[in-house]
Scaffold this active site. Structure first.
Site, PDB file in Angstrom:
ATOM      1  N   ASP A 265     101.689 -53.442 -68.148  1.00  0.00           N
ATOM      2  CA  ASP A 265     101.432 -54.622 -67.829  1.00  0.00           C
ATOM      3  C   ASP A 265      99.945 -55.007 -67.695  1.00  0.00           C
ATOM      4  O   ASP A 265      99.290 -55.860 -68.021  1.00  0.00           O
ATOM      5  CB  ASP A 265     102.202 -55.372 -66.684  1.00  0.00           C
ATOM      6  CG  ASP A 265     103.611 -55.994 -67.405  1.00  0.00           C
ATOM      7  OD1 ASP A 265     103.558 -56.069 -68.705  1.00  0.00           O
ATOM      8  OD2 ASP A 265     104.510 -56.285 -66.483  1.00  0.00           O
TER       9      ASP A 265
ATOM     10  N   ASP B  61      99.298 -49.594 -65.158  1.00  0.00           N
ATOM     11  CA  ASP B  61     100.607 -49.585 -66.087  1.00  0.00           C
ATOM     12  C   ASP B  61     100.425 -50.351 -67.400  1.00  0.00           C
ATOM     13  O   ASP B  61      99.365 -50.940 -67.584  1.00  0.00           O
ATOM     14  CB  ASP B  61     101.686 -50.122 -64.920  1.00  0.00           C
ATOM     15  CG  ASP B  61     101.700 -51.758 -64.666  1.00  0.00           C
ATOM     16  OD1 ASP B  61     100.528 -52.246 -65.185  1.00  0.00           O
ATOM     17  OD2 ASP B  61     102.130 -52.023 -63.900  1.00  0.00           O
TER      18      ASP B  61
ATOM     19  N   ASP C 285      96.359 -53.612 -62.766  1.00  0.00           N
ATOM     20  CA  ASP C 285      97.385 -52.386 -62.491  1.00  0.00           C
ATOM     21  C   ASP C 285      97.241 -51.115 -63.378  1.00  0.00           C
ATOM     22  O   ASP C 285      96.944 -51.494 -64.570  1.00  0.00           O
ATOM     23  CB  ASP C 285      98.805 -52.714 -62.393  1.00  0.00           C
ATOM     24  CG  ASP C 285      99.175 -53.771 -61.039  1.00  0.00           C
ATOM     25  OD1 ASP C 285      98.199 -53.693 -60.104  1.00  0.00           O
ATOM     26  OD2 ASP C 285     100.083 -54.568 -61.050  1.00  0.00           O
TER      27      ASP C 285
ATOM     28  N   GLU D 273      94.392 -58.946 -60.929  1.00  0.00           N
ATOM     29  CA  GLU D 273      95.730 -59.464 -61.384  1.00  0.00           C
ATOM     30  C   GLU D 273      96.546 -59.790 -60.151  1.00  0.00           C
ATOM     31  O   GLU D 273      97.062 -59.048 -59.482  1.00  0.00           O
ATOM     32  CB  GLU D 273      96.270 -58.279 -62.447  1.00  0.00           C
ATOM     33  CG  GLU D 273      97.782 -58.495 -62.873  1.00  0.00           C
ATOM     34  CD  GLU D 273      98.214 -57.330 -63.108  1.00  0.00           C
ATOM     35  OE1 GLU D 273      99.443 -56.943 -63.214  1.00  0.00           O
ATOM     36  OE2 GLU D 273      97.427 -56.120 -63.359  1.00  0.00           O
TER      37      GLU D 273
END
Length: 646
Positions: free
Chosen positions: A516, A514, A512, A434
């Site tokens: 997102d 998280d 990541d 990403e």
């Protein structure tokens, strides 16, 4: 003796032992697929399949499954009960023969069972061989009979332990830790998904699941009851609950063609995806086969005939193709076959040729009646087909553009791809990362010999809501196709991939840790599920697991992947340790990323598998589709865990 009397006279002589079970423990994967999560749960399905066979024969309408506190499993049915009288050939109780001889069972006697599911006769004896302990209790002819086993060996002869007015078989087993070394814990949702599926496939049967390991807010054990009066019609509504239906109701039929029981249910929705699910004797044939070919033939022939006669195709300047009739279609085909012949890599592709015409005839008759009786729905379906054909022509141009750019067509690799030097695809892996920042760190940290990096810009297209030509026009998706080197397929089978051209045998999604990052990973997984499913089913797709924390105190440091690990490390260091929370991959330096997430010696990769295609389809349509309420409900229920591996 009459045929009818013979069917109901289910005794010891109906049990036929085919071969010994000596090497089941030595070669368990030959019998249950693997000794991981999938194989562990398959033990339950094998025992339940015995009860389902009783239901198919008309002798059972209730099956209870319990996950006990110690992770053992108890299944109970109200069937006839496994025979306990002496088996003439074996000289011991028929119950002992069933439990200790591979391939022993009434399902090999055509007078006892017309059709049966399960692993083609491997059945409960295989479960017994792979269990540390198993107890079989039979309620039959007014008595309770019992026998126990350890690792497949009998502890004592079958004995009567009381009287009863009930009937049926109870099996309690605990998987052997010597066989299942990595995992011994049952997943409630996995079992619930399969039992729900069985209830839909066998309408009228009640199946319960109870988990004695966990209680809800009211202090009651978690459990569900699965029952369906309408069968596949209800199954379709369940699967398509997150999509907008295009027609008034589910189209369905149930009957017998050429001596083969056929059940079909289908509906059109506003999506652009085709979702066909097929079953033979309750086995999910995810590789398809002759029954699916019959469905496609019947659907295409009948709809094309109707569309031609309606005059709606007169202005169309090109022919309608088979794919056009299946865009936005969700369908389930279930057949019962006395002697199924399975082909394919995983033995889940039906090969019986006579099934094709049986299903084709059934589908044709069903559709002809429906289209004639529902002219408004018929017009809506034909309009959908025409739009699909127009989009297909646009998609062909986009697909050809992708094909020209693939490495095997001489178009070169994507500019952002940092390739590896190894040429053997089996040794190569590519990380889909990403963003450029994390991509840069990954490039510095990787082993250039066998690890390639492909940074993706932002969130890729949500293919669940996009028409096919929009998917192929998307730059990030084109880059994935080009980097992997696979060709996309033909108009006739637009999702088929040429896996021989695959440049990397490990495709790792690295995002990541998280919200997102989870969203991006889910978008990529949705793309793989809808357009590169062959890669997933071949075991090439993985998810990286970067750590959430770095715990440091003085010269000591350790990484933690969750809050419990973080707290345990902090206590081990004596408390008051410095804790760094990684919000993204870019916050790690190249060495840290290599040590924790990319180094094959220490990293943890989660392989993406499709244990249940219908459930995966339902979850992807819920997470990435248009309907908000079911997505919100799912997120609220799973917010603590919020991780979806297909």
């Amino acid at each position: 003796m009459s045929e009818e009397q013979n069917k109901n006279n289910y005794g010891a002589d109906n049990i036929q032992a085919l071969e010994g079970m000596e090497h089941v423990r030595m070669r368990p994967s030959m019998y249950i697929g693997d000794v991981g999560v999938r194989g562990l749960h398959h033990l339950v399905y094998e025992v339940v399949d015995n009860s389902i066979d009783e239901a198919l024969a008309g002798h059972c309408d209730r099956i209870d499954v319990t996950i006990n506190e110690d992770n053992s499993i108890t299944t109970k049915d109200n069937g006839r009960g496994i025979p306990v009288d002496i088996h003439k050939k074996e000289g011991v109780s028929a119950l002992e023969v069933v439990m200790t001889k591979i391939g022993a069972g009434g399902k090999f006697d055509k007078d006892s069972y017309k059709v049966s599911g399960g692993l083609h006769g491997v059945g409960v004896s295989c479960v017994n061989a792979l269990s540390a302990h198993l107890r079989a209790t039979v309620h039959r002819d007014g008595k309770i009979w019992e026998q126990e086993y350890e690792r497949g060996k009998t502890l004592y002869p079958v004995k009567s332990i009381g009287t009863t007015e009930e009937r049926g078989t109870v099996v309690t087993f605990k998987p052997d830790h010597e066989i299942f070394k990595q995992v011994l814990e049952y997943n409630y949702d996995t079992l619930a998904s399969r039992l729900r599926e069985l209830a839909y496939l066998n309408k009228g049967i009640t199946i319960t699941l109870l988990d004695m390991r966990e209680k809800d807010e009211k202090g009651e054990y978690i459990g569900e009851t699965f029952h369906s009066d309408e069968g596949l019609k209800e199954f379709i509504r369940f699967l398509d609950g997150n999509r907008e239906m295009l027609i008034a109701d589910v189209i369905s039929m149930e009957g017998e063609k050429n001596g083969i029981p056929v059940e079909v249910a289908m509906v059109y929705n506003t999506s652009y995806t085709e979702n066909l699910h097929s079953y033979v004797n309750n086995i999910n044939t995810h590789e398809g086969g002759t029954h699916l070919s019959g469905f496609r033939r019947g659907l295409t022939t009948t709809l094309k005939k109707y569309a031609d006669a309606s005059g709606m195709l007169d202005k169309l300047k090109f022919d309608i193709a088979g794919d056009d009739f299946r865009e936005g279609l969700t369908a389930i085909v279930s057949v019962k076959v006395a002697e199924p012949q399975f082909e394919g890599q995983t033995k889940t592709k039906l090969g019986n040729r006579d099934v094709t015409s049986a299903v084709s005839q059934a589908v044709s008759e069903m559709l002809e009646n429906y289209l004639e009786e529902n002219p408004n729905d018929a017009k809506i379906i034909v309009q959908k087909v025409i739009l699909a054909a127009q989009a297909r022509h646009a998609a062909r141009k986009a697909r050809e553009m992708v094909q020209r750019k693939t490495v095997m067509s001489g178009g070169g690799l994507p500019g952002k791809l940092s390739d590896c030097s190894e040429q053997d695809p089996e040794k190569c892996e590519v990380f889909l990362v990403e963003g450029d920042s994390a991509g840069g760190t990954a490039k510095q940290g990787r082993d250039r010999m066998f690890q390639a990096i492909l940074p993706l810009r932002g969130k890729i297209l949500n293919v669940e809501k996009a028409m096919q030509h929009k998917v192929f026009e998307n730059e990030e998706i084109r880059n994935i196709f080009t980097a992997l080197g696979v060709t996309i397929g033909t108009e006739e089978d637009s999702k088929a991939l040429n896996l021989e051209k695959l440049r990397y045998h490990k495709i790792v999604i690295m995002c990541d840790a998280d919200v997102d990052g989870s969203h991006i990973a889910t978008l990529i997984l949705t793309f793989f599920f809808r357009y590169m499913r062959d890669l997933v089913e071949a075991g090439h797709v993985y998810i990286a697991t970067p750590p959430l924390y770095l715990v440091k105190k003085g010269a000591k440091k350790e990484y933690a992947w969750d809050d419990d690990q973080r707290d345990a490390i902090n206590m081990k260091f004596g408390g008051a340790a410095g804790i760094q929370r990684y919000k993204g991959l870019g916050e790690m330096n190249a060495e840290q990323l290599w040590d924790t997430t990319m180094n094959p010696e220490f990293r943890t990769l989660r392989q993406v598998t499709i244990d249940n295609g219908t459930e995966a389809d339902r979850i992807f349509s819920m997470l990435m589709g248009d309907e908000v309420p079911p997505r919100r409900e799912f997120i609220e229920k799973n917010a603590v865990y919020a991780n979806i591996d297909a």
